[in-house]
Write an enzyme that holds these catalytic residues in place. Structure first.
Site, mmCIF file in Angstrom:
data_model
loop_
_atom_site.group_PDB
_atom_site.id
_atom_site.type_symbol
_atom_site.label_atom_id
_atom_site.label_comp_id
_atom_site.label_asym_id
_atom_site.label_seq_id
_atom_site.Cartn_x
_atom_site.Cartn_y
_atom_site.Cartn_z
ATOM 1 N N ALA A 6 80.555 -0.750 -27.292
ATOM 2 C CA ALA A 6 79.144 -0.746 -26.885
ATOM 3 C C ALA A 6 78.544 -2.144 -26.736
ATOM 4 O O ALA A 6 77.341 -2.289 -26.560
ATOM 5 C CB ALA A 6 78.321 0.069 -27.880
ATOM 6 N N SER A 7 79.375 -3.195 -26.784
ATOM 7 C CA SER A 7 78.798 -4.542 -26.706
ATOM 8 C C SER A 7 78.497 -4.960 -25.269
ATOM 9 O O SER A 7 77.772 -5.923 -25.049
ATOM 10 C CB SER A 7 79.733 -5.561 -27.371
ATOM 11 O OG SER A 7 80.955 -5.618 -26.674
ATOM 12 N N ARG A 8 79.059 -4.254 -24.288
ATOM 13 C CA ARG A 8 78.776 -4.620 -22.888
ATOM 14 C C ARG A 8 79.021 -3.415 -21.970
ATOM 15 O O ARG A 8 79.469 -2.355 -22.416
ATOM 16 C CB ARG A 8 79.647 -5.798 -22.458
ATOM 17 C CG ARG A 8 81.134 -5.489 -22.471
ATOM 18 C CD ARG A 8 81.942 -6.602 -21.811
ATOM 19 N NE ARG A 8 83.250 -6.112 -21.453
ATOM 20 C CZ ARG A 8 84.397 -6.579 -21.961
ATOM 21 N NH1 ARG A 8 84.370 -7.563 -22.831
ATOM 22 N NH2 ARG A 8 85.542 -6.063 -21.573
ATOM 23 N N TYR A 63 96.604 3.479 -16.475
ATOM 24 C CA TYR A 63 95.175 3.807 -16.611
ATOM 25 C C TYR A 63 94.914 5.257 -16.185
ATOM 26 O O TYR A 63 94.215 6.012 -16.881
ATOM 27 C CB TYR A 63 94.374 2.831 -15.745
ATOM 28 C CG TYR A 63 92.877 2.952 -15.835
ATOM 29 C CD1 TYR A 63 92.169 2.405 -16.904
ATOM 30 C CD2 TYR A 63 92.160 3.603 -14.831
ATOM 31 C CE1 TYR A 63 90.790 2.496 -16.971
ATOM 32 C CE2 TYR A 63 90.776 3.704 -14.891
ATOM 33 C CZ TYR A 63 90.095 3.148 -15.963
ATOM 34 O OH TYR A 63 88.720 3.250 -16.021
ATOM 35 N N LYS A 109 93.431 8.324 -18.413
ATOM 36 C CA LYS A 109 92.159 8.980 -18.065
ATOM 37 C C LYS A 109 92.362 10.465 -17.757
ATOM 38 O O LYS A 109 91.458 11.280 -17.991
ATOM 39 C CB LYS A 109 91.500 8.245 -16.888
ATOM 40 C CG LYS A 109 91.049 6.830 -17.237
ATOM 41 C CD LYS A 109 89.992 6.828 -18.339
ATOM 42 C CE LYS A 109 89.508 5.446 -18.726
ATOM 43 N NZ LYS A 109 88.508 5.469 -19.782
HETATM 44 P P1 NAD Z 1 83.937 -3.127 -19.873
HETATM 45 O O1 NAD Z 1 85.231 -3.845 -19.841
HETATM 46 O O2 NAD Z 1 82.699 -3.866 -19.504
HETATM 47 O O3 NAD Z 1 83.699 -2.450 -21.289
HETATM 48 C C1 NAD Z 1 84.725 -1.890 -22.057
HETATM 49 C C2 NAD Z 1 84.312 -1.985 -23.500
HETATM 50 O O4 NAD Z 1 85.342 -1.426 -24.312
HETATM 51 C C3 NAD Z 1 84.116 -3.440 -23.954
HETATM 52 O O5 NAD Z 1 82.981 -3.541 -24.762
HETATM 53 C C4 NAD Z 1 85.366 -3.707 -24.763
HETATM 54 O O6 NAD Z 1 85.216 -4.704 -25.758
HETATM 55 C C5 NAD Z 1 85.608 -2.335 -25.372
HETATM 56 N N1 NAD Z 1 86.973 -2.183 -25.856
HETATM 57 C C6 NAD Z 1 88.128 -2.420 -25.187
HETATM 58 N N2 NAD Z 1 89.166 -2.191 -25.992
HETATM 59 C C7 NAD Z 1 88.659 -1.810 -27.201
HETATM 60 C C8 NAD Z 1 89.237 -1.446 -28.438
HETATM 61 N N3 NAD Z 1 90.564 -1.441 -28.607
HETATM 62 N N4 NAD Z 1 88.424 -1.091 -29.449
HETATM 63 C C9 NAD Z 1 87.071 -1.106 -29.304
HETATM 64 N N5 NAD Z 1 86.467 -1.438 -28.146
HETATM 65 C C10 NAD Z 1 87.264 -1.800 -27.123
HETATM 66 O O7 NAD Z 1 84.136 -1.883 -18.904
HETATM 67 P P2 NAD Z 1 83.192 -0.642 -18.533
HETATM 68 O O8 NAD Z 1 83.239 -0.521 -17.065
HETATM 69 O O9 NAD Z 1 81.893 -0.717 -19.216
HETATM 70 O O10 NAD Z 1 84.080 0.546 -19.130
HETATM 71 C C11 NAD Z 1 83.595 1.519 -20.039
HETATM 72 C C12 NAD Z 1 84.425 2.778 -19.867
HETATM 73 O O11 NAD Z 1 84.188 3.325 -18.575
HETATM 74 C C13 NAD Z 1 85.936 2.543 -19.945
HETATM 75 O O12 NAD Z 1 86.549 3.608 -20.648
HETATM 76 C C14 NAD Z 1 86.369 2.554 -18.498
HETATM 77 O O13 NAD Z 1 87.709 2.928 -18.343
HETATM 78 C C15 NAD Z 1 85.412 3.587 -17.935
HETATM 79 N N6 NAD Z 1 85.252 3.506 -16.484
HETATM 80 C C16 NAD Z 1 84.731 2.407 -15.890
HETATM 81 C C17 NAD Z 1 84.615 2.382 -14.506
HETATM 82 C C18 NAD Z 1 84.053 1.190 -13.776
HETATM 83 O O14 NAD Z 1 84.073 1.183 -12.536
HETATM 84 N N7 NAD Z 1 83.539 0.191 -14.433
HETATM 85 C C19 NAD Z 1 85.040 3.477 -13.746
HETATM 86 C C20 NAD Z 1 85.553 4.593 -14.383
HETATM 87 C C21 NAD Z 1 85.653 4.604 -15.764
#
Ligand code: NAD
Length: 246
Positions: A14-16, A154, A158
């Site tokens: 949840a940090s970003r 990935y 998913k």
């Molecule tokens: P992001 O990289 O900005 O955020 C991912 C977050 O997960 C970060 O805060 C990271 O520190 C944390 N994280 C990673 N590994 C971790 C671990 N081992 N333990 C605890 N925290 C961990 O990416 P996002 O786009 O915000 O992704 C959030 C979710 O949405 C992910 O599951 C991603 O697969 C999914 N998602 C994103 C997109 C996209 O287009 N951005 C599309 C489909 C799904």
């Protein structure tokens, strides 16, 4: 009227990005939020401050979700200080993109350990703290439904989340705990920032709504799934992709 007043939420990663937006959206509806992070304490504390400014309570707790013992320590802290979790958002995830031909065992394992085993670790350990009527929301992806070039690891993780979601929904229905997944399309976050510009152009061209999602487009749907308004939805995957997958 806030929809989630007095609720306690745990959002992983949840940090970003989507996780941060989710923590803030839940807080705006009155929820108190546990901000999980894996290494960026400063960013997590900033999210806590943002939530406090909104008027809800928050705490940042460190745990690598792929590490069962770290997750256990985090959940023990939650149990001692907050007693329960009403809303669990399994958001944290990573990608390490490469064609299968070039993918190392390490790249395969890291993605599966974080995205899929991480959901097992967190949900397994948090579930005993979840009262009747709680909500579990898992972040999948349209890639888990349709696949994507260079994303076997990935996509498998998913897709696994979708199977996990549907199975757990069947197990927890009698406790009125709903379990749903969200499948985002292309969201503007760190995970997609390295996608080359030309690909972004193609994606924009392929998205009927003609824009990449802002993280809030996803977190608004999390709020809906966390609220009473979604009371009869369980085992569903909601695509939030601007029509990219149709
Ligand atoms: P992001 O990289 O900005 O955020 C991912 C977050 O997960 C970060 O805060 C990271 O520190 C944390 N994280 C990673 N590994 C971790 C671990 N081992 N333990 C605890 N925290 C961990 O990416 P996002 O786009 O915000 O992704 C959030 C979710 O949405 C992910 O599951 C991603 O697969 C999914 N998602 C994103 C997109 C996209 O287009 N951005 C599309 C489909 C799904």
């Amino acid at each position: 009227m806030q929809m989630l007043k007095e609720k306690i939420a745990l959002v992983t990663g949840a940090s970003r990005g989507i996780g941060r937006a989710t923590a803030l959206s839940l807080a705006k509806e009155g929820a108190n939020v546990v901000v999980n992070y894996s290494n960026n304490a400063k960013k997590a504390e900033e999210v806590v401050k943002d939530i406090e400014r909104i008027g809800s309570k928050a705490i940042a707790l460190k745990a690598d979700i792929s590490n069962f013992n770290e997750v256990k320590a985090m959940v023990d802290t939650i149990k001692k200080s907050l007693k329960r979790v009403d809303i669990l958002v399994n958001n944290a995830g990573i990608n390490m993109d490469r064609t299968l031909k070039n993918m190392s065992l390490d790249e395969w394992s890291k993605v599966i350990n974080t995205n899929l085993n991480g959901i097992f670790n967190v949900t397994k350990l948090v579930l005993p703290l979840m009262p009747e009527g709680s909500r579990i929301i898992n972040m999948s992806s349209i890639v888990g439904q349709y696949g994507n070039f260079g994303q076997c690891n990935y996509a498998a993780s998913k897709a696994g989340i979708i199977g996990f979601t549907k199975s757990l929904a069947k197990e927890l229905g009698k406790k009125r705990i709903t379990v749903n997944a969200i499948a985002p399309g292309f969201v503007k976050t760190d995970i997609t920032k390295n996608v080359p510009f030309f690909r972004k152009k193609i994606i924009s061209y392929m998205i009927p709504l003609k824009e990449a999602a802002m993280p809030e487009y996803i977190s608004d749907v999390v709020v809906f799934l966390a609220s009473e308004k979604s009371r009869y939805i369980t085992g569903s995957v909601i695509n939030v992709d601007g029509g990219l997958s149709i």
